[in-house]
Structure formats: C-alpha cells, structure tokens
Design a protein around this motif. Structure first.
Motif, PDB file in Angstrom:
ATOM      1  N   UNK A 149     -41.240 -17.390  -9.955  1.00 41.00           N
ATOM      2  CA  UNK A 149     -40.998 -18.939  -9.701  1.00 41.00           C
ATOM      3  C   UNK A 149     -42.531 -19.475  -9.547  1.00 41.00           C
ATOM      4  N   UNK A 150     -42.426 -20.884  -9.628  1.00 38.83           N
ATOM      5  CA  UNK A 150     -43.534 -21.560  -9.393  1.00 38.83           C
ATOM      6  C   UNK A 150     -43.926 -21.619  -8.060  1.00 38.83           C
ATOM      7  N   UNK A 151     -45.356 -21.884  -7.571  1.00 42.65           N
ATOM      8  CA  UNK A 151     -45.854 -21.792  -6.213  1.00 42.65           C
ATOM      9  C   UNK A 151     -45.217 -22.966  -5.674  1.00 42.65           C
ATOM     10  N   UNK A 152     -44.059 -22.785  -5.071  1.00 50.04           N
ATOM     11  CA  UNK A 152     -43.377 -24.041  -4.261  1.00 50.04           C
ATOM     12  C   UNK A 152     -43.205 -23.457  -3.003  1.00 50.04           C
ATOM     13  N   UNK A 153     -43.481 -22.473  -2.372  1.00 51.27           N
ATOM     14  CA  UNK A 153     -43.262 -22.368  -0.942  1.00 51.27           C
ATOM     15  C   UNK A 153     -43.688 -23.183  -0.108  1.00 51.27           C
ATOM     16  N   UNK A 154     -43.195 -23.411   1.286  1.00 50.77           N
ATOM     17  CA  UNK A 154     -43.620 -24.530   2.304  1.00 50.77           C
ATOM     18  C   UNK A 154     -45.094 -24.142   2.426  1.00 50.77           C
ATOM     19  N   UNK A 155     -45.619 -22.903   2.572  1.00 47.06           N
ATOM     20  CA  UNK A 155     -47.079 -22.702   2.689  1.00 47.06           C
ATOM     21  C   UNK A 155     -47.832 -23.178   1.604  1.00 47.06           C
ATOM     22  N   UNK A 156     -47.596 -22.947   0.411  1.00 45.25           N
ATOM     23  CA  UNK A 156     -48.091 -23.481  -0.801  1.00 45.25           C
ATOM     24  C   UNK A 156     -48.435 -25.010  -0.600  1.00 45.25           C
ATOM     25  N   UNK A 172     -35.063 -39.272  -4.821  1.00 46.79           N
ATOM     26  CA  UNK A 172     -35.697 -37.988  -5.420  1.00 46.79           C
ATOM     27  C   UNK A 172     -34.593 -36.931  -4.750  1.00 46.79           C
ATOM     28  N   UNK A 173     -33.944 -36.179  -5.751  1.00 44.25           N
ATOM     29  CA  UNK A 173     -33.038 -35.365  -5.080  1.00 44.25           C
ATOM     30  C   UNK A 173     -34.035 -33.967  -4.308  1.00 44.25           C
ATOM     31  N   UNK A 174     -33.580 -34.077  -3.149  1.00 36.24           N
ATOM     32  CA  UNK A 174     -34.261 -33.124  -2.173  1.00 36.24           C
ATOM     33  C   UNK A 174     -33.880 -31.598  -2.430  1.00 36.24           C
ATOM     34  N   UNK A 175     -32.846 -31.398  -3.151  1.00 31.30           N
ATOM     35  CA  UNK A 175     -32.596 -29.911  -3.478  1.00 31.30           C
ATOM     36  C   UNK A 175     -32.979 -29.566  -4.808  1.00 31.30           C
ATOM     37  N   UNK A 176     -33.734 -30.280  -5.522  1.00 31.53           N
ATOM     38  CA  UNK A 176     -34.146 -30.067  -6.996  1.00 31.53           C
ATOM     39  C   UNK A 176     -34.977 -28.661  -7.003  1.00 31.53           C
ATOM     40  N   UNK A 177     -35.950 -28.713  -6.139  1.00 27.92           N
ATOM     41  CA  UNK A 177     -36.779 -27.527  -6.278  1.00 27.92           C
ATOM     42  C   UNK A 177     -36.050 -26.174  -5.981  1.00 27.92           C
ATOM     43  N   UNK A 178     -35.159 -26.275  -4.839  1.00 25.23           N
ATOM     44  CA  UNK A 178     -34.466 -25.138  -4.358  1.00 25.23           C
ATOM     45  C   UNK A 178     -33.584 -24.536  -5.468  1.00 25.23           C
ATOM     46  N   UNK A 179     -32.958 -25.517  -5.979  1.00 23.91           N
ATOM     47  CA  UNK A 179     -31.899 -25.249  -6.921  1.00 23.91           C
ATOM     48  C   UNK A 179     -32.676 -24.564  -8.387  1.00 23.91           C
ATOM     49  N   UNK A 180     -33.768 -25.153  -8.564  1.00 23.74           N
ATOM     50  CA  UNK A 180     -34.470 -24.688  -9.864  1.00 23.74           C
ATOM     51  C   UNK A 180     -35.111 -23.307  -9.588  1.00 23.74           C
ATOM     52  N   UNK A 203     -39.125 -28.155 -15.455  1.00 18.31           N
ATOM     53  CA  UNK A 203     -39.614 -27.873 -16.568  1.00 18.31           C
ATOM     54  C   UNK A 203     -40.534 -26.783 -16.308  1.00 18.31           C
ATOM     55  N   UNK A 204     -41.155 -26.968 -14.813  1.00 18.76           N
ATOM     56  CA  UNK A 204     -42.224 -25.660 -14.390  1.00 18.76           C
ATOM     57  C   UNK A 204     -41.355 -24.529 -14.238  1.00 18.76           C
ATOM     58  N   UNK A 205     -40.144 -24.542 -14.314  1.00 16.83           N
ATOM     59  CA  UNK A 205     -39.429 -23.241 -13.919  1.00 16.83           C
ATOM     60  C   UNK A 205     -38.679 -22.960 -14.854  1.00 16.83           C
ATOM     61  N   UNK A 206     -38.387 -21.535 -15.140  1.00 22.50           N
ATOM     62  CA  UNK A 206     -37.659 -21.179 -16.242  1.00 22.50           C
ATOM     63  C   UNK A 206     -36.107 -21.291 -16.235  1.00 22.50           C
ATOM     64  N   UNK A 207     -35.585 -21.980 -15.359  1.00 24.58           N
ATOM     65  CA  UNK A 207     -33.905 -21.951 -15.173  1.00 24.58           C
ATOM     66  C   UNK A 207     -33.642 -23.202 -15.914  1.00 24.58           C
ATOM     67  N   UNK A 208     -32.716 -22.878 -16.687  1.00 23.21           N
ATOM     68  CA  UNK A 208     -32.461 -24.108 -17.715  1.00 23.21           C
ATOM     69  C   UNK A 208     -31.979 -25.453 -16.846  1.00 23.21           C
ATOM     70  N   UNK A 252     -41.118 -27.874   0.467  1.00 21.63           N
ATOM     71  CA  UNK A 252     -41.223 -26.537  -0.105  1.00 21.63           C
ATOM     72  C   UNK A 252     -39.681 -26.004  -0.292  1.00 21.63           C
ATOM     73  N   UNK A 253     -39.864 -24.681  -0.640  1.00 19.41           N
ATOM     74  CA  UNK A 253     -38.624 -23.993  -1.152  1.00 19.41           C
ATOM     75  C   UNK A 253     -38.687 -22.647  -0.124  1.00 19.41           C
ATOM     76  N   UNK A 254     -37.757 -22.485   1.012  1.00 18.13           N
ATOM     77  CA  UNK A 254     -37.522 -21.390   1.847  1.00 18.13           C
ATOM     78  C   UNK A 254     -37.356 -20.221   1.075  1.00 18.13           C
TER      79      UNK A 254
END
Length: 393
Positions: free
Chosen positions: A367-374, A303-311, A332-337, A192-194
């Motif tokens: 942002x997408x539902x990418x929390x650790x809780x999700x 798989x890059x561990x930081x991808x979701x955090x960066x996105x 592509x699920x996020x609006x970040x280029x 998840x993303x903190x």
C-alpha cells in the motif's frame, strides 16, 4: 516542540471527527514532541482511549446553548454567535481557560493547533494563543464555504485573522479556505490510515461460495442520491441468478442510519441489508476487507474522509455519482480497483465486472505510505517553520 491541540470531539467517540488531531498527536509524540490535547468529555459507552504514548488529554464539558423551536430565531441566534461571543460563550471560554491552566500546570505551548468543526475550538485556541503568547494554526478538515453561511464567511474569518497558519486535509478544502485566509501559509496534510486497514489488506480473499457484501459507508447528504444508488443495486440484483441473489448482502455503516433505513424500506433490499450506525475501527476495517466492494456517495463540496482507508483495505471501491480529480489521483496510487459511476447504468455495469472477477490473490502490492506517521512528517515541518519564524522576530 510543546504542542497544544484543541478539538471538541473526544478521540474515543466513534466518529471521524475525533480521530484526526488525536492520531497526529500520537504520531508527533512518538517523534519526541510534548503534546497536550484539549477535547470534549469522553462519551458514555465508548472504549477508553489507550494513551500510553500521548497526548495528555484535558477534557472539557461542551458549550451548551439554549434551544429554540422557532427556526428563524434559532438561525438568528446562530448567526450572532458566529459574529461575536455571547455571555454563555464568554463564560465557557473563561472556565475552559481556568481548567486548562490547572490541568497543564507549567506546560507552555510553542504552538496551538485547533480543528474547524464548530467555531468553539477556534475561539478557545485564539484565547489560549493570546494567553500563552504563541502562534496558533487552524485545521480546516471540512470545507469552510460548505460549513459557514454564505453572508458570514468573510466576517467570521476576520475573527480569526490572528492565526499564523492553516492546514487542510484536501486540496478541495484548501481552495475553499484561501479566499478567506489569503495572508497566511498553508499546508496540505491528509488524514492517515490506521494499522487495522493495512492488516485487512493482507487478509486472504473469502471463498468463492461465501456471501458477498456491498459495503456502503459514510454520510448521506443527499437522500435522492441514495435512492438512485439503491434503485440501481436492486435492478442489478434482480438480474443475478437465484443462487447469486442469495449470496448478496448490503451493509451500511455510518451516521445516516435512520435515513438509510427509511430508504431501504421502499425497496426489495430489506431482507439482505444490515445497518450499523457506528462500529469500532478494528471491526470497520475488517468489514471493508471482507466486502467484495466498498461504496460511498459523493458530495461535491466535500472530500471523503474514508477514501484512503477504503483504498488500502477494500477489494474494490466505487464512488457514486461522481468524484473530484484530486480523489481520483489519490485512489490511483493504490492497486485497489476504483470506479466512478455517474449513474445507475454505470453502477450496474461496474458491479457486473466486480462480481464476475475471480477472487484476488492474497499477495497484493504494498500500500502507499499513508500511515498517520507518514503524513505527520509534513505536519511537523510546517509547525517547526511557524515556530522558528516566530522566534526569529
């Protein structure tokens, strides 16, 4: 459920290896489960983990093996230890089991979850599962084929055939593990993303006249790729106006700080470059949010561990010189280029576009539902299924 997690990296360690199991332990504890985590000793100089929610931590000293300066002997010893436990490993497992028994008192887990970094966590989880007569699950946060010698992959996997399930943090790693663990259920559970990254996403953009930073993050597994990246950035910078050249900064954050420092020394980027081995999570999230783009070097086997955090937090993300379809779909699920640059020319062209773009509005879409809780919901369901299957027998 009563859950016992095993991860040899202490969660206070400034490294991604200490985060995954601990963050999921926190999320599952909030969902009402009792979680105990066996981990390494807290490193010196790191901020202590605030542990008000859970899990309860049981630190263990690391298993220390005698070093050898002779490479063939060192590799032979490593291979033997992968295939069977030596005297030191057995003594460490005995001591660890005793320590855990004393520390956990009447706690008897319904399930044990262990992360695959080295095999020590898996050996301990298997031992504890036998002792408590409960199922255990392997977490392959890394690629089994990439981290295991070619000729030993199947033999080592057979050592852990008693596992009742396997979790992965990427489809890539799931595909790599399945040939070696074909008879157990799998569950894909992304890390998840903190919360600091979601806060960084909501920050207003920096002033147009401010310094603009390319933030390079993560491990450097192929120095040649780093050289190509830096050469392209240097060529691109040379085409900027003198005013813009003065505004540009390059900041590297990651464990490969010495490799990056050596590579930077052979370019004309030294004066604008800052290198940070590791930074606390809140500070790292702020750096991502303040950069005009964040970049990482792609490793085909990982798989890059930081991808979701960066996105979530970055204004733009660049992968160089490639990326897997799975990662592209996630980004592509996020609006970040998000741009995948195959070579230096594509990198320069992308940097031109990002530099010329006006600052984004502070009002970005959710942002997408990418929390650790999700992501913990799917992990919880997987564990409940394995425990229920065991109880039905």
């Amino acid at each position: 459920m009563r859950l016992l997690f095993v991860n040899e990296t202490h969660p206070a360690t400034l490294h991604v290896a200490g985060a995954r199991l601990f963050r999921f332990a926190e999320a599952l504890a909030k969902r009402g489960h009792e979680v105990v985590q066996v981990t390494g000793v807290e490193p010196d100089g790191c901020a202590s983990v605030r542990n008000t929610i859970g899990p309860r931590l049981i630190p263990l000293p690391a298993l220390v093996q005698p070093p050898s300066r002779i490479a063939p002997i060192r590799r032979a010893r490593t291979a033997l230890r992968l295939l069977r436990s030596d005297r030191r490993t057995r003594a460490w497992l005995d001591s660890a089991q005793t320590t855990i028994g004393r520390a956990s008192q009447d706690f008897r887990p319904d399930l044990i979850w262990a992360t695959f970094g080295s095999i020590n966590s898996l050996l301990l989880a298997r031992r504890l599962a036998e002792h408590y007569d409960c199922p255990w699950v392997i977490d392959t946060k890394d690629n089994w084929e990439a981290f295991m010698p070619f000729g030993l992959r199947r033999a080592v996997a057979r050592r852990f055939a008693s596992a009742k399930g396997l979790t992965t943090n990427a489809q890539l790693h799931e595909g790599a593990a399945q040939p070696y663990f074909p008879s157990i259920p799998y569950r894909l559970v992304y890390s998840g993303v903190a919360e600091p990254f979601f806060r960084a996403r909501a920050k207003p953009p920096r002033e147009e006249s401010a310094e603009r930073t390319i933030l390079l993050v993560g491990g450097i597994y192929r120095p040649a790729t780093l050289g190509q990246f830096l050469a392209a950035v240097a060529r691109w910078r040379s085409r900027l106006s003198l005013v813009d050249q003065a505004r540009l900064r390059l900041h590297y954050v990651g464990a490969s700080n010495l490799v990056v420092a050596d590579a930077i020394a052979s370019t004309d980027l030294s004066a604008i470059t800052q290198i940070s081995p590791f930074v606390p999570l809140d500070q790292f999230a702020g750096l991502v949010g303040d950069s005009f783009c964040a970049a990482y070097l792609w490793l085909p086997t990982g798989f890059h561990h930081k991808l979701l955090e960066l996105s979530v937090a970055a204004r733009a993300v660049i992968a160089f010189p490639g990326e897997h379809p799975e990662s592209i779909r996630l980004a592509q699920q996020c609006d970040t280029p998000f741009a995948v640059c195959a070579d230096g020319d594509e990198l320069a062209s992308t940097l031109d576009e990002l530099w010329a773009a006006s600052s984004e509005s502070a009002n970005r879409s959710a942002a997408p539902p990418w929390h650790w809780d999700d992501f913990a919901v799917g992990l919880e369901q997987f564990f409940e299924t394995i425990v229920a299957d065991r109880n039905d027998r």
